[in-house]
Design a protein around this motif. Structure first.
Motif, PDB file in Angstrom:
ATOM      1  N   GLN A 112      37.905  36.153  35.098  1.00 33.87           N
ATOM      2  CA  GLN A 112      38.643  35.129  34.360  1.00 33.87           C
ATOM      3  C   GLN A 112      39.501  34.284  35.294  1.00 33.87           C
ATOM      4  OE1 GLN A 112      40.824  37.142  31.288  1.00 33.87           O
ATOM      5  NE2 GLN A 112      39.009  37.618  30.079  1.00 33.87           N
ATOM      6  N   GLN A 113      40.112  34.926  36.293  1.00 33.97           N
ATOM      7  CA  GLN A 113      40.927  34.180  37.248  1.00 33.97           C
ATOM      8  C   GLN A 113      40.076  33.216  38.063  1.00 33.97           C
ATOM      9  OE1 GLN A 113      42.870  37.291  39.460  1.00 33.97           O
ATOM     10  NE2 GLN A 113      44.526  37.534  37.978  1.00 33.97           N
ATOM     11  N   GLN A 114      38.888  33.672  38.485  1.00 32.57           N
ATOM     12  CA  GLN A 114      37.996  32.801  39.246  1.00 32.57           C
ATOM     13  C   GLN A 114      37.523  31.627  38.399  1.00 32.57           C
ATOM     14  OE1 GLN A 114      34.932  35.490  40.569  1.00 32.57           O
ATOM     15  NE2 GLN A 114      36.071  36.158  42.364  1.00 32.57           N
ATOM     16  N   ALA A 115      37.177  31.907  37.133  1.00 31.21           N
ATOM     17  CA  ALA A 115      36.741  30.826  36.243  1.00 31.21           C
ATOM     18  C   ALA A 115      37.867  29.827  36.013  1.00 31.21           C
ATOM     19  CB  ALA A 115      36.266  31.416  34.914  1.00 31.21           C
ATOM     20  N   GLN A 116      39.085  30.342  35.874  1.00 28.01           N
ATOM     21  CA  GLN A 116      40.233  29.457  35.667  1.00 28.01           C
ATOM     22  C   GLN A 116      40.494  28.610  36.909  1.00 28.01           C
ATOM     23  OE1 GLN A 116      43.839  31.509  34.689  1.00 28.01           O
ATOM     24  NE2 GLN A 116      44.980  29.659  34.221  1.00 28.01           N
ATOM     25  N   ALA A 117      40.405  29.245  38.094  1.00 22.49           N
ATOM     26  CA  ALA A 117      40.623  28.503  39.333  1.00 22.49           C
ATOM     27  C   ALA A 117      39.562  27.423  39.526  1.00 22.49           C
ATOM     28  CB  ALA A 117      40.618  29.470  40.525  1.00 22.49           C
ATOM     29  N   GLN A 118      38.310  27.750  39.187  1.00 19.60           N
ATOM     30  CA  GLN A 118      37.237  26.770  39.312  1.00 19.60           C
ATOM     31  C   GLN A 118      37.450  25.599  38.357  1.00 19.60           C
ATOM     32  OE1 GLN A 118      33.353  28.381  38.628  1.00 19.60           O
ATOM     33  NE2 GLN A 118      32.287  26.526  39.231  1.00 19.60           N
ATOM     34  N   ALA A 119      37.867  25.924  37.129  1.00 18.59           N
ATOM     35  CA  ALA A 119      38.118  24.862  36.145  1.00 18.59           C
ATOM     36  C   ALA A 119      39.262  23.967  36.598  1.00 18.59           C
ATOM     37  CB  ALA A 119      38.423  25.484  34.786  1.00 18.59           C
ATOM     38  N   GLN A 120      40.309  24.568  37.175  1.00 20.31           N
ATOM     39  CA  GLN A 120      41.431  23.780  37.665  1.00 20.31           C
ATOM     40  C   GLN A 120      41.025  22.890  38.828  1.00 20.31           C
ATOM     41  OE1 GLN A 120      44.344  26.792  38.535  1.00 20.31           O
ATOM     42  NE2 GLN A 120      45.095  26.902  36.418  1.00 20.31           N
ATOM     43  N   ALA A 121      40.168  23.436  39.734  1.00 18.05           N
ATOM     44  CA  ALA A 121      39.710  22.641  40.868  1.00 18.05           C
ATOM     45  C   ALA A 121      38.870  21.457  40.403  1.00 18.05           C
ATOM     46  CB  ALA A 121      38.903  23.522  41.826  1.00 18.05           C
ATOM     47  N   GLN A 122      37.995  21.690  39.415  1.00 15.82           N
ATOM     48  CA  GLN A 122      37.172  20.604  38.903  1.00 15.82           C
ATOM     49  C   GLN A 122      38.038  19.548  38.214  1.00 15.82           C
ATOM     50  OE1 GLN A 122      34.340  22.592  36.387  1.00 15.82           O
ATOM     51  NE2 GLN A 122      33.004  23.163  38.082  1.00 15.82           N
ATOM     52  N   GLU A 172      36.457  58.524  32.694  1.00 19.78           N
ATOM     53  CA  GLU A 172      36.378  57.455  31.702  1.00 19.78           C
ATOM     54  C   GLU A 172      37.524  56.468  31.860  1.00 19.78           C
ATOM     55  OE1 GLU A 172      34.176  59.624  27.919  1.00 19.78           O
ATOM     56  OE2 GLU A 172      36.310  59.967  28.237  1.00 19.78           O
ATOM     57  N   LYS A 173      38.725  56.992  32.121  1.00 21.32           N
ATOM     58  CA  LYS A 173      39.877  56.117  32.332  1.00 21.32           C
ATOM     59  C   LYS A 173      39.687  55.244  33.567  1.00 21.32           C
ATOM     60  CE  LYS A 173      43.191  59.297  30.184  1.00 21.32           C
ATOM     61  NZ  LYS A 173      44.386  60.143  30.405  1.00 21.32           N
ATOM     62  N   ASP A 174      39.152  55.826  34.649  1.00 19.41           N
ATOM     63  CA  ASP A 174      38.923  55.057  35.872  1.00 19.41           C
ATOM     64  C   ASP A 174      37.879  53.965  35.640  1.00 19.41           C
ATOM     65  OD1 ASP A 174      40.735  56.697  37.121  1.00 19.41           O
ATOM     66  OD2 ASP A 174      39.239  57.964  38.083  1.00 19.41           O
ATOM     67  N   ALA A 175      36.806  54.296  34.888  1.00 19.68           N
ATOM     68  CA  ALA A 175      35.761  53.312  34.613  1.00 19.68           C
ATOM     69  C   ALA A 175      36.308  52.158  33.778  1.00 19.68           C
ATOM     70  CB  ALA A 175      34.597  53.987  33.882  1.00 19.68           C
ATOM     71  N   GLU A 176      37.128  52.460  32.792  1.00 14.31           N
ATOM     72  CA  GLU A 176      37.716  51.402  31.964  1.00 14.31           C
ATOM     73  C   GLU A 176      38.660  50.534  32.783  1.00 14.31           C
ATOM     74  OE1 GLU A 176      39.559  53.182  28.616  1.00 14.31           O
ATOM     75  OE2 GLU A 176      37.660  53.631  27.592  1.00 14.31           O
ATOM     76  N   ALA A 177      39.442  51.154  33.666  1.00 14.84           N
ATOM     77  CA  ALA A 177      40.362  50.387  34.502  1.00 14.84           C
ATOM     78  C   ALA A 177      39.600  49.464  35.452  1.00 14.84           C
ATOM     79  CB  ALA A 177      41.258  51.341  35.294  1.00 14.84           C
ATOM     80  N   ALA A 178      38.490  49.962  36.032  1.00 15.20           N
ATOM     81  CA  ALA A 178      37.686  49.142  36.934  1.00 15.20           C
ATOM     82  C   ALA A 178      37.056  47.973  36.184  1.00 15.20           C
ATOM     83  CB  ALA A 178      36.595  49.999  37.593  1.00 15.20           C
ATOM     84  N   ALA A 179      36.560  48.225  34.972  1.00 12.49           N
ATOM     85  CA  ALA A 179      35.962  47.158  34.175  1.00 12.49           C
ATOM     86  C   ALA A 179      37.000  46.101  33.799  1.00 12.49           C
ATOM     87  CB  ALA A 179      35.319  47.742  32.917  1.00 12.49           C
ATOM     88  N   ALA A 180      38.210  46.561  33.458  1.00 15.21           N
ATOM     89  CA  ALA A 180      39.270  45.615  33.100  1.00 15.21           C
ATOM     90  C   ALA A 180      39.671  44.762  34.305  1.00 15.21           C
ATOM     91  CB  ALA A 180      40.477  46.372  32.562  1.00 15.21           C
ATOM     92  N   ALA A 181      39.738  45.382  35.495  1.00 15.80           N
ATOM     93  CA  ALA A 181      40.095  44.642  36.702  1.00 15.80           C
ATOM     94  C   ALA A 181      39.027  43.606  37.057  1.00 15.80           C
ATOM     95  CB  ALA A 181      40.290  45.613  37.870  1.00 15.80           C
TER      96      ALA A 181
END
Length: 249
Positions: free
Chosen positions: A101-111, A86-95
């Motif tokens: 979020q990082q990809q969305a932020q990078a895309q927004a910055q590029a636009q 359960e801990k591993d699954a939560e960590a993978a989901a959080a990652a």
């Protein structure tokens, strides 16, 4: 004399017997009272007749009186433990969420950077500011391209609002829509998906051959960069020979 002595002995024995008989009932009566007192005391602590067969078995339930005081232990908030899976699954989901979020932020910055660059691009006369497209639709593309009509001169090899050639204009317009195109009309004639005929062409399609490139706007017309600037022209005027129709959106 012997007879008298025997009689005396018998009489003494008889008297002793009578004495013992009188004392015994009294003693028994006294003992009977003591026995009654012991029974009363025993009855005040009832005996348990049920026998627990398995004294090592774990109790399955417990009854507690409602007014019992356990010193607050019953209100303790005991944390729940989780398995390693359960801990591993939560960590993978959080990652994964963090990466999204990082990809969305990078895309927004590029636009944002692209729009900022578009706003700073001025024509050679400096008479207008470029307004970036307001979406990713064909309508947004055509509206964006229309603002350059009659304002941007033809410059061989150019691909900015300061001046561009035919393929440089197409490259710039699509680049602001997030589509990377080569800066050569012959190469642009191979991008995207092929459209069989002009009857099937749609606004926003690229029309190009080895000599020229333009953007189709409908009704047999294109927007393109000619020697006399950025303008609308009929396809028959600017493509007297064969051409390719390519669809990006």
């Amino acid at each position: 004399m012997k007879h008298i002595k025997h009689c005396s002995v018998i009489a003494a024995l008889a008297a002793a017997a009578l004495t013992f008989a009188g004392v015994a009932p009294a003693a028994l009566a006294a003992n009977d009272g003591a026995t009654q007192d012991a029974v009363v005391a025993t009855r005040s602590f009832p005996k348990t007749n049920a026998v627990k067969k398995n004294i090592l078995a774990e109790a399955s339930s417990t009854q507690v009186e409602s007014d019992s005081d356990w010193g607050g232990v019953e209100s303790l908030n005991v944390p729940q433990t989780k398995s390693q899976a359960e801990k591993d699954a939560e960590a993978a989901a959080a990652a994964a969420e963090q990466q999204r979020q990082q990809q969305a932020q990078a895309q927004a910055q590029a636009q944002a950077a692209s729009r900022s660059a578009a706003r700073s691009d001025l024509s050679s006369s400096g008479s207008f500011t470029v307004t970036p497209p307001d979406g990713a639709s064909v309508s947004s593309l055509l509206t964006f391209a229309n603002q350059f009509v009659g304002k941007v001169p033809y410059v061989s090899g150019g691909n900015t609002p300061s001046g561009w050639d035919c393929s440089g204009f197409v490259q710039y317009v699509y680049g602001q829509m997030g589509v990377s195109l080569p800066h050569y009309s012959g190469a642009q004639a191979t991008v995207g998906r092929a459209v069989g005929s002009l009857a099937d062409a749609q606004p926003g399609d690229i029309i190009a051959n080895a000599q020229h490139a333009a953007i189709y706007v409908g009704n047999g017309m294109v927007i393109n960069s000619q020697l006399n600037g950025t303008r609308y022209d009929p396809i028959a005027w600017v493509f007297p020979s064969s051409y390719s129709i390519r669809r990006i959106f």
